[in-house]
Design a protein around this motif. Structure first.
Motif, short mmCIF file in Angstrom:
data_model
loop_
_atom_site.label_atom_id
_atom_site.label_comp_id
_atom_site.label_asym_id
_atom_site.label_seq_id
_atom_site.Cartn_x
_atom_site.Cartn_y
_atom_site.Cartn_z
N LEU A 221 0.80 -1.23 0.00
CA LEU A 221 0.00 0.00 0.00
C LEU A 221 0.83 1.28 0.00
O LEU A 221 0.29 2.37 -0.08
N ASP B 295 -0.38 5.26 9.26
CA ASP B 295 0.37 5.34 10.52
C ASP B 295 0.81 3.92 10.89
O ASP B 295 0.00 2.99 10.81
N THR C 294 -2.87 8.65 9.15
CA THR C 294 -3.60 7.42 8.90
C THR C 294 -4.68 7.61 7.82
O THR C 294 -5.13 8.74 7.58
N MET D 10 -9.99 -2.00 6.01
CA MET D 10 -10.04 -3.35 5.42
C MET D 10 -11.47 -3.87 5.42
O MET D 10 -11.73 -5.03 5.77
N VAL E 250 -14.57 5.91 0.99
CA VAL E 250 -13.54 6.71 0.33
C VAL E 250 -12.47 5.76 -0.17
O VAL E 250 -11.80 5.08 0.62
N ARG F 179 -5.15 10.32 -2.92
CA ARG F 179 -4.45 10.05 -4.18
C ARG F 179 -5.21 10.71 -5.33
O ARG F 179 -6.38 11.05 -5.17
N PRO G 57 -7.33 0.74 -2.16
CA PRO G 57 -7.67 0.65 -0.74
C PRO G 57 -8.85 1.57 -0.45
O PRO G 57 -8.96 2.65 -1.02
N LEU H 100 -11.74 3.05 2.65
CA LEU H 100 -12.12 3.20 4.03
C LEU H 100 -13.62 3.44 4.09
O LEU H 100 -14.15 4.20 3.28
N1 SAH Z 1 -1.53 1.64 8.80
C1 SAH Z 1 -2.52 2.00 7.81
C2 SAH Z 1 -3.61 0.95 7.69
C3 SAH Z 1 -3.12 -0.36 7.14
S1 SAH Z 1 -4.42 -1.51 6.94
C4 SAH Z 1 -3.10 3.38 8.13
O1 SAH Z 1 -2.83 3.91 9.19
O2 SAH Z 1 -3.78 3.92 7.28
C5 SAH Z 1 -4.84 -1.28 5.25
C6 SAH Z 1 -6.18 -0.60 5.11
O3 SAH Z 1 -6.05 0.79 5.29
C7 SAH Z 1 -6.79 -0.74 3.72
O4 SAH Z 1 -7.45 -1.98 3.59
C8 SAH Z 1 -7.75 0.41 3.70
O5 SAH Z 1 -8.93 0.12 4.42
C9 SAH Z 1 -7.00 1.46 4.48
N2 SAH Z 1 -6.26 2.40 3.61
C10 SAH Z 1 -4.93 2.54 3.48
N3 SAH Z 1 -4.64 3.53 2.61
C11 SAH Z 1 -5.80 4.02 2.18
C12 SAH Z 1 -6.18 5.06 1.27
N4 SAH Z 1 -5.27 5.80 0.64
N5 SAH Z 1 -7.50 5.29 1.07
C13 SAH Z 1 -8.43 4.58 1.72
N6 SAH Z 1 -8.15 3.59 2.58
C14 SAH Z 1 -6.85 3.31 2.81
#
Ligand code: SAH
Length: 465
Positions: free
Chosen positions: A251, A304, A332, A384, A410, A415, A440, A442
């Motif tokens: 990611l 994060d 995050t 997730m 979202v 991005r 990814p 949220l």
């Molecule tokens: N440590 C990361 C989370 C890792 S788990 C943080 O703090 O963001 C991975 C999950 O994070 C993905 O399945 C998705 O739900 C979310 N995620 C990470 N990047 C994202 C993004 N740019 N937009 C939306 N969701 C995101």
């Protein structure tokens, strides 16, 4: 990238320019900085060109360029300021196998000349593939103001000292030495006592650094943020600048990886969502082995590092190996995503607490305190959650949540391809399936996008209708 930037060795090579007016002059001012053999073809050359010819800095042929001229030229500039004439001379030169640039004609040029910041031997070339010359000029002006005028002098002295500096072990020791030279010792010595003093200062600095022991390994767990490189913290940037090794996940956005020190070794330990994953124990082993060799290991995690990143297991592995470590927090996904819908994660009178959930955990779909989440006003950021949407929806409805509860999804927060989908609890699973999310995403329970953002999502909704 349609044009690949390179630095061409032109010392002693032939370069030909057709034209003698302003366009030719602009190119010649740049070309004269090189050690190329320059020939200009022009029946009516500007005064400067005649002067340069008289000084022996270039050869002037006082007529138009014709077939058989400059057969060995490496580069050819068609700069006659007459489109038909440019085409004629360009065709001849190209037929001879020369790389041709036609001034102000990107389409028919085999190469283009970038905007240049000259601190020879440090040269910065800026290109926009013709898309935005204004931008190139602005970047150039910015760099001109930022880079000390005597950077070139420091670089020349430094280059002559490279051999001596090889007494330091490669990697971190050499890097620290050069960083100190270019950013502290060098500029100070130059302003105090000129080039002689710089040379003495370099000798002293080398002796100091030879006396320093090699640093033990260190692991920095660094938050890479949600994707937009501008959402990296300054600390994260510094860690990437120093890194000997960068260990990163799927990611972490490519634009962020590009910020790592060029010599850093990049190790991908990505986990494909629900696909084959590298075992966490293998990742721990890689981190420990790399750090045990000494140097700076950056363990880069999206968002994060302390959220859903299995940080504790990696820290435990470092502790077990007696390795020093630190955490650099990041932005995050929930913070970036909620900014994307113009909302706030908590609000007086609505929710004084926020739940951060994962849709699934190591055992599969994750159970939560559904009764609390089902209450009106509850807000949750679900990570997730794509595959768990139907399960979450079912559990919430079962515990009495209102079917019309607001939901925002979202995708790719922060991005360029960020997408917002506004829906409700009753439509959640169906809308997720229809949206065909590939990035990814949220999911926010209890939040609707504000109006501006909602308009965007409506357009998207129509696309999927
Ligand atoms: N440590 C990361 C989370 C890792 S788990 C943080 O703090 O963001 C991975 C999950 O994070 C993905 O399945 C998705 O739900 C979310 N995620 C990470 N990047 C994202 C993004 N740019 N937009 C939306 N969701 C995101």
């Amino acid at each position: 990238m349609k044009h690949f930037p390179i630095f061409l060795a032109l010392e002693g090579q032939a370069v030909a320019v057709a034209g003698g007016g302003e366009a030719a002059l602009a190119k010649l001012r740049l070309l004269l900085k090189t050690e190329a053999r320059i020939t200009v073809f022009s029946a009516r050359p500007a005064r400067e060109i005649r002067d340069w010819a008289a000084e022996g800095r270039l050869t002037l042929v006082p007529r138009a360029f014709v077939r058989g001229d400059a057969p060995d030229a490496r580069l050819f500039y068609a700069a006659t300021e007459d489109a038909d004439e440019d085409q004629r001379v360009a065709r001849i030169a190209a037929a001879q196998g020369t790389l041709v640039n036609i001034v102000d004609n990107l389409q028919d040029s085999a190469f283009i000349t970038p905007a240049i910041v000259d601190r020879d031997p440090v040269t910065i070339a800026i290109g926009t593939e013709g898309a935005a010359p204004v931008l190139a000029r602005a970047i150039k002006a910015d760099l001109e103001a930022r880079l000390p005028a005597d950077l070139g002098v420091l670089a020349r002295i430094g280059k002559a000292f490279r051999r001596a500096a090889e007494a330091l072990s490669p990697g971190r020791a050499r890097r620290d030495f050069w960083a100190e030279y270019y950013f502290r010792t060098g500029p100070r010595a130059l302003s105090q006592g000129g080039t002689d003093q710089v040379e003495t200062a370099l000798d002293d600095l080398l002796n100091t650094h030879l006396g320093l022991d090699d640093q033990p390994g260190h692991v920095a767990f660094v938050g890479a943020g949600p994707g937009d490189p501008e959402l990296l913290t300054l600390k994260a940037r510094k860690a990437l600048d120093r890194a000997d090794v960068v260990i990163y996940d799927r990611l972490v956005a490519p634009g962020i990886l590009e910020l790592a020190r060029r010599e850093a070794r990049m190790i991908y330990v990505g986990k494909e969502g629900f696909g084959p994953a590298m075992a966490q124990s293998d990742i721990n082993r890689i981190i420990v082995n790399e750090a045990a060799r000494g140097g700076e290991v950056v363990r880069l995690k999206s968002g994060d590092p302390t959220l859903f990143g299995r940080l504790d297991e990696e820290i435990a592995a470092c502790d077990a190996a007696g390795l020093d470590w630190s955490i650099v927090p990041g932005i995050t996904a929930a913070s970036a995503a909620v900014a994307g819908i113009g909302q706030s994660l908590t609000r007086r009178g609505r929710n004084s607490s926020l739940r951060i959930l994962t849709g699934h955990d190591m055992k599969g779909l994750a159970e939560q305190d559904w009764a609390a989440l089902a209450r009106p006003g509850a807000v949750a950021a679900i990570y997730m959650g794509k595959r768990a949407a139907r399960f979450v929806q079912g559990r919430l409805l079962m515990h009495g949540a209102r079917p019309e509860t607001d939901i925002s999804i979202v995708e790719n927060a922060s991005r360029p391809d960020q997408r917002v989908i506004a829906t409700t609890l009753s439509a959640l699973a169906g809308d997720i399936a229809d949206a065909g999310l590939s990035g990814p995403a949220l999911i926010f329970l209890g939040l609707a996008p504000r109006r501006a953002a909602a308009t965007i999502s409506e357009t998207i909704a129509q696309e999927f209708a």
